[in-house]
Scaffold this motif. Structure first.
Motif, short mmCIF file in Angstrom:
data_model
loop_
_atom_site.label_atom_id
_atom_site.label_comp_id
_atom_site.label_asym_id
_atom_site.label_seq_id
_atom_site.Cartn_x
_atom_site.Cartn_y
_atom_site.Cartn_z
N HIS A 1 0.84 -1.20 0.00
CA HIS A 1 0.00 0.00 0.00
C HIS A 1 0.87 1.25 0.00
O HIS A 1 2.05 1.20 0.37
N ARG A 2 0.28 2.37 -0.40
CA ARG A 2 0.96 3.65 -0.35
C ARG A 2 0.71 4.25 1.03
O ARG A 2 -0.43 4.52 1.40
N VAL A 3 1.78 4.48 1.77
CA VAL A 3 1.68 4.83 3.20
C VAL A 3 2.37 6.16 3.50
O VAL A 3 3.48 6.43 3.03
N ALA A 4 1.71 6.98 4.31
CA ALA A 4 2.32 8.19 4.87
C ALA A 4 2.50 7.98 6.37
O ALA A 4 1.65 7.37 7.02
N TYR A 5 3.60 8.46 6.91
CA TYR A 5 3.88 8.32 8.34
C TYR A 5 3.72 9.66 9.04
O TYR A 5 4.33 10.67 8.64
N HIS A 6 2.89 9.67 10.08
CA HIS A 6 2.71 10.87 10.91
C HIS A 6 3.51 10.70 12.19
O HIS A 6 3.20 9.82 13.02
N PRO A 7 4.56 11.52 12.41
CA PRO A 7 5.33 11.44 13.66
C PRO A 7 4.57 12.16 14.77
O PRO A 7 4.48 13.39 14.78
N THR A 8 4.03 11.41 15.69
CA THR A 8 3.24 12.01 16.77
C THR A 8 4.14 12.87 17.66
O THR A 8 5.36 12.69 17.70
N CYS A 9 3.51 13.80 18.37
CA CYS A 9 4.29 14.77 19.15
C CYS A 9 5.21 14.11 20.17
O CYS A 9 6.37 14.49 20.31
N HIS A 10 4.72 13.12 20.89
CA HIS A 10 5.56 12.48 21.90
C HIS A 10 6.70 11.69 21.27
O HIS A 10 7.82 11.67 21.79
N SER A 11 6.43 11.02 20.15
CA SER A 11 7.51 10.27 19.48
C SER A 11 8.55 11.22 18.92
O SER A 11 9.75 10.95 18.97
N LEU A 12 8.09 12.36 18.43
CA LEU A 12 8.98 13.32 17.78
C LEU A 12 9.75 14.16 18.79
O LEU A 12 10.98 14.33 18.68
N ARG A 13 9.04 14.68 19.80
CA ARG A 13 9.63 15.70 20.66
C ARG A 13 10.14 15.18 22.00
O ARG A 13 11.08 15.76 22.57
N MET A 14 9.54 14.12 22.52
CA MET A 14 9.99 13.61 23.81
C MET A 14 10.88 12.38 23.67
O MET A 14 11.98 12.33 24.21
N LEU A 15 10.42 11.39 22.91
CA LEU A 15 11.24 10.19 22.73
C LEU A 15 12.33 10.39 21.69
O LEU A 15 13.34 9.70 21.70
N LYS A 16 12.08 11.33 20.76
CA LYS A 16 13.04 11.60 19.69
C LYS A 16 13.39 10.31 18.92
O LYS A 16 14.57 9.97 18.76
N VAL A 17 12.36 9.62 18.46
CA VAL A 17 12.58 8.37 17.74
C VAL A 17 13.21 8.60 16.37
O VAL A 17 13.77 7.68 15.76
N GLY A 18 13.14 9.82 15.87
CA GLY A 18 13.84 10.16 14.64
C GLY A 18 13.45 9.30 13.46
O GLY A 18 12.27 9.12 13.15
N GLU A 19 14.47 8.74 12.80
CA GLU A 19 14.27 7.98 11.57
C GLU A 19 13.89 6.53 11.80
O GLU A 19 13.67 5.79 10.84
#
Length: 237
Positions: free
Chosen positions: A123-141
């Motif tokens: 399928h064609r998929v877009a990824y939304h980096p949620t605020c906690h994953s992006l800003r607190m956990l910093k999961v990055g790539e």
């Protein structure tokens, strides 16, 4: 390694397939996963709403429940951030347990050292980096690396990906108009990406985005990242 699944309240009550996907995925990678039935809420909703003292018993209960395990995996970046960032500050007895709690993509990439999990998702998929994953956990790539390795998956860019979807837990209730407007903007970005599916590390955000997408009749599905990584040619896709 003794691994426990922390399912979270939202997944347990509304999105149980996500927890099942985590167990199925880790089993395919050769790991048994235990589900401690004594687990309850991590207390994030209470803390975010101003009831810090009310969440203290939940923090203690979490630490006691998951203390015997080497690693705790959760399909929720927001709850993982709550445990790692706030639990030791609320109760020092939680300090030994908090670092063992991992959001799923962190666990796969950092602990297991796996990028290609053997998934198939055409399928064609877009990824939304949620605020906690992006800003607190910093999961990055990490999530993107895992998605790029999925057989058949066409990963498309999400415009303004780092913008909040507007959910924010009880923020969506207390500031409904602002939350809805932010959700409309995020849904527009999803539609602009051309994706068939939008995924994320938190079902709470996907629930908010999905509601807006459904109301405007876009046809784009919301699917938790764990369910994509657990999918195979023989299994759900």
């Amino acid at each position: 390694m003794r691994i426990a699944l922390f399912i979270t309240c939202l997944n347990d009550t509304l999105f149980p397939d996500t927890g099942r996907a985590v167990v199925r995925l880790l089993a395919r990678l050769g790991h048994d996963v235990e589900f401690p039935e004594a687990q309850t809420c991590c207390g994030q909703m209470h803390l975010n709403t101003g009831y810090r003292r009310r969440c203290a018993p939940l923090v203690r209960g979490f630490a006691e429940t998951f203390a015997p395990y080497d690693a705790v995996v959760t399909p929720s970046a927001s709850c993982a951030a709550m445990v790692r960032d706030w639990h030791p500050r609320i109760d020092p007895r939680a300090a030994p347990v908090a670092p063992k709690v991992h959001e799923l993509t962190e666990f796969l990439v950092d602990v297991l050292g796996v990028i290609d999990v053997g998934a198939h998702y055409p399928h064609r998929v877009a990824y939304h980096p949620t605020c906690h994953s992006l800003r607190m956990l910093k999961v990055g790539e990490r999530p993107l690396r895992l998605l790029r390795a999925v057989d058949g998956l066409d990963l498309v860019e999400l415009p303004d990906a780092d913008e909040c979807c507007g959910f924010g837990g009880t923020f969506a209730l207390k500031n409904a108009d602002v939350s809805s407007a932010m959700g409309v903007d995020k849904a527009a970005a999803v539609r602009a990406s051309g994706a068939d599916v939008v995924c994320a590390a938190d079902n709470s955000c996907l629930m908010h985005i999905g509601g807006t997408l459904t109301r405007n009749g876009s046809g784009v599905r919301t699917v938790h990242l764990a369910e994509i990584l657990a999918a195979t040619r023989e299994g759900p896709s």
